[in-house]
Write an enzyme that holds these catalytic residues in place. Structure first.
Site, PDB file in Angstrom:
ATOM      1  CE  LYS A 140      11.089   6.535  -4.084  1.00 60.42           C
ATOM      2  NZ  LYS A 140       9.767   6.886  -4.621  1.00 60.42           N
ATOM      3  CB  SER A 141       8.779   9.065   1.708  1.00 63.72           C
ATOM      4  OG  SER A 141       8.415   7.919   1.004  1.00 63.72           O
ATOM      5  NE  ARG A 152       5.134  12.464   2.809  1.00 65.91           N
ATOM      6  CZ  ARG A 152       5.114  11.462   1.936  1.00 65.91           C
ATOM      7  NH1 ARG A 152       6.168  11.240   1.167  1.00 65.91           N
ATOM      8  NH2 ARG A 152       4.054  10.688   1.803  1.00 65.91           N
ATOM      9  N   GLY A 174       5.505   8.678  -8.897  1.00 63.57           N
ATOM     10  CA  GLY A 174       4.116   8.620  -8.441  1.00 63.57           C
ATOM     11  C   GLY A 174       3.873   9.560  -7.269  1.00 63.57           C
ATOM     12  NE  ARG A 208       2.760   3.644 -10.063  1.00 59.38           N
ATOM     13  CZ  ARG A 208       3.584   4.054  -9.090  1.00 59.38           C
ATOM     14  NH1 ARG A 208       4.674   4.722  -9.398  1.00 59.38           N
ATOM     15  NH2 ARG A 208       3.297   3.807  -7.848  1.00 59.38           N
ATOM     16  CB  SER A 257      -2.384   4.853  -0.734  1.00 58.19           C
ATOM     17  OG  SER A 257      -1.651   5.840  -1.439  1.00 58.19           O
ATOM     18  CG  ASP A 313       8.071   1.402  -1.395  1.00 61.23           C
ATOM     19  OD1 ASP A 313       7.113   1.046  -2.113  1.00 61.23           O
ATOM     20  OD2 ASP A 313       8.284   2.585  -1.089  1.00 61.23           O
ATOM     21  NE  ARG A 355       8.550  -2.017  -7.303  1.00 59.56           N
ATOM     22  CZ  ARG A 355       8.643  -0.874  -6.640  1.00 59.56           C
ATOM     23  NH1 ARG A 355       8.058  -0.734  -5.463  1.00 59.56           N
ATOM     24  NH2 ARG A 355       9.330   0.137  -7.146  1.00 59.56           N
TER      25      ARG A 355
END
Ligand code: S3P
EC number: 2.5.1.19
Length: 426
Positions: A20-21, A25, A92, A120, A165, A313, A344
């Site tokens: 996903k990341s 990108r 996000g 968020r 982050s 995650d 979470r």
């Protein structure tokens, strides 16, 4: 409600989805690069499609054919003002990274998201971008979306990150791409480094020295061919399932093996999991490997705050593993888990306690005393994809029939998860 019955074992080859990341990108950098970017094994999930839609609304041609995507980039200043607010759903990563790109444009734009995303924290990105000269407004002084971004001239900064982050780091680096001069971001603990690796591939003038990343602004990017590795976060649900169900044996190909993401493998191996790593190679500047997992006996361990960024995650599924490990697992400093798609720590603890797991939380530290078995229960996803997938794996180990609410949210990161799981469940 989705029904889950106890499984005997997991067996076979698991067909994973692209990371996903990295998929996000590839579309973002492809859109602001010059020329064509061709992406293979793109994660065709709701979150990544939110990124695609956002750039389409800003005039970029993006063609999707299954997991193949072609982006016709228009260069650093080629985006056009969208016709209305850009809605980025639950994502996000899309909202935070887009802020960096939009801050330096010559047009104004508004970003909106769903209910979860609108609650968020955004000032972690908005504040450093404001230091660069960005003009961003939002609820509670820019803490929450909707966010209105007025394109502005950006200046470079040196920014010491108060939290670890990758979304924040990436957003500032993207802002830096639009500033005159060199922007530097310094981290205390390295977060995932896909932005650094991929921006370099696209030709950015970017340097990594220890925990510091610098980028020179106004350097043009060139479209690339990107093959996205398979998602290690998606893989981790099957890895834990196969580990917990006796007699299991599964294989997965071309899984992302980037050290900023492999904390889950280290932790599970330390707990006693049988994970074999084979055929290490590089795919589009990212390390990948094949994984073979056999069932194993787990024991509890301590997870320290420095380990958190490399498995952020995967903590939900690690909590499931720890609930069935021998002895005590302590996860320290998991504060960031509270500001994900849902809190979470709360969602996992509530669900696992319903299954009679022994869990206590003090501040942001989680202590789990492993049990021999979990009990079937009525579970809740809280609209969070990783809570849903983690609890489905937990329910596979429990005698009886469990039910879980709203599994449609799984499509946010992993459409096809339930079918793939069915195919390997015996
Ligand atoms: C991501 C970074 C992480 C992660 C998220 C994806 C990224 O968030 O939890 O799922 O693609 O950069 P933070 O950077 O906020 O920790």
């Amino acid at each position: 409600m989705y029904e889950i019955r106890q499984a005997r074992k997991l067996e076979g080859e698991v067909d994973l989805i692209g990371d996903k990341s990295i998929s996000h990108r590839a579309v973002m950098f492809g859109s602001i690069a010059e020329g064509e970017t061709r992406i293979k094994n793109f994660a065709n999930s709701q979150d990544c499609l939110s990124t695609v839609d956002a750039f389409k609304q800003m005039g970029i041609d993006i063609n999707i054919d299954g997991d193949r995507v072609i982006v016709l980039g228009k260069g650093l200043l080629g985006l056009k003002k969208p016709n209305g607010p850009v809605y980025v759903g639950n994502s996000g990563t899309t909202m935070r990274m887009l802020l960096g790109i939009l801050a330096g444009q010559s047009f104004d734009c508004t970003l909106t998201g769903d209910r979860s995303l609108s609650s968020r924290p955004m000032s972690r990105v908005v504040n450093p971008l404001r230091q660069m000269g960005a003009q961003i407004d939002g609820r509670e002084r820019g803490e929450f979306a909707p966010l209105a971004i007025k394109g502005a001239k950006l200046r470079p900064i040196v920014y010491d990150m108060p939290i670890s982050s990758a979304q924040v780091k990436s957003s500032i680096l993207l802002g830096g791409l639009y500033a005159d001069g060199i922007t530097t971001v310094r981290e205390k603990v390295r977060s995932r480094d896909h932005t650094e690796r991929m921006l370099k591939l696209f030709g950015a003038d970017l340097k990594v020295e220890g925990l510091s990343v610098s980028i020179k602004g106004r350097t043009n990017l060139k479209g690339q061919d990107i093959e996205v590795p398979n998602d290690i976060s998606g893989a981790s649900f099957f890895i834990v399932g196969a580990t917990l169900l006796k007699g299991s044996g599964i294989k997965m190909k071309s899984v992302l093996y980037n050290p900023t993401r492999t904390g889950v493998l280290e932790v599970l191996r330390k707990m006693g999991a049988n994970i074999e790593i084979k055929n290490e190679k590089t795919l589009s500047a990212e390390p990948v490997c094949d994984l073979e997992v056999l069932s194993g006996e787990l024991h509890g361990i301590e997870i320290t705050p420095e380990m958190i960024p490399s498995l952020i995650d995967e903590i939900p599924i690690i909590m499931v593993a720890a609930s069935l490990a021998k002895g005590k697992t302590v996860i320290r400093g998991a504060k960031e888990l509270r500001v994900k798609e849902t809190d979470r720590i709360k969602s996992l603890t509530t669900n696992l306690i319903r299954m009679k797991a022994q869990i206590s939380v003090e501040g942001d530290d989680i202590t789990i005393n492993g049990s021999k078995e979990l009990q079937a229960a009525d579970l809740q996803s809280y609209g969070d994809h990783r809570t849903a997938m983690s609890m489905i794996i937990a329910a596979l180990t429990a005698k009886g029939v469990s039910n879980i609410s709203d599994v449609a949210c799984i499509d946010i990161s992993f459409p096809g998860f339930l079918d793939i799981l069915k195919n390997i469940t015996r």
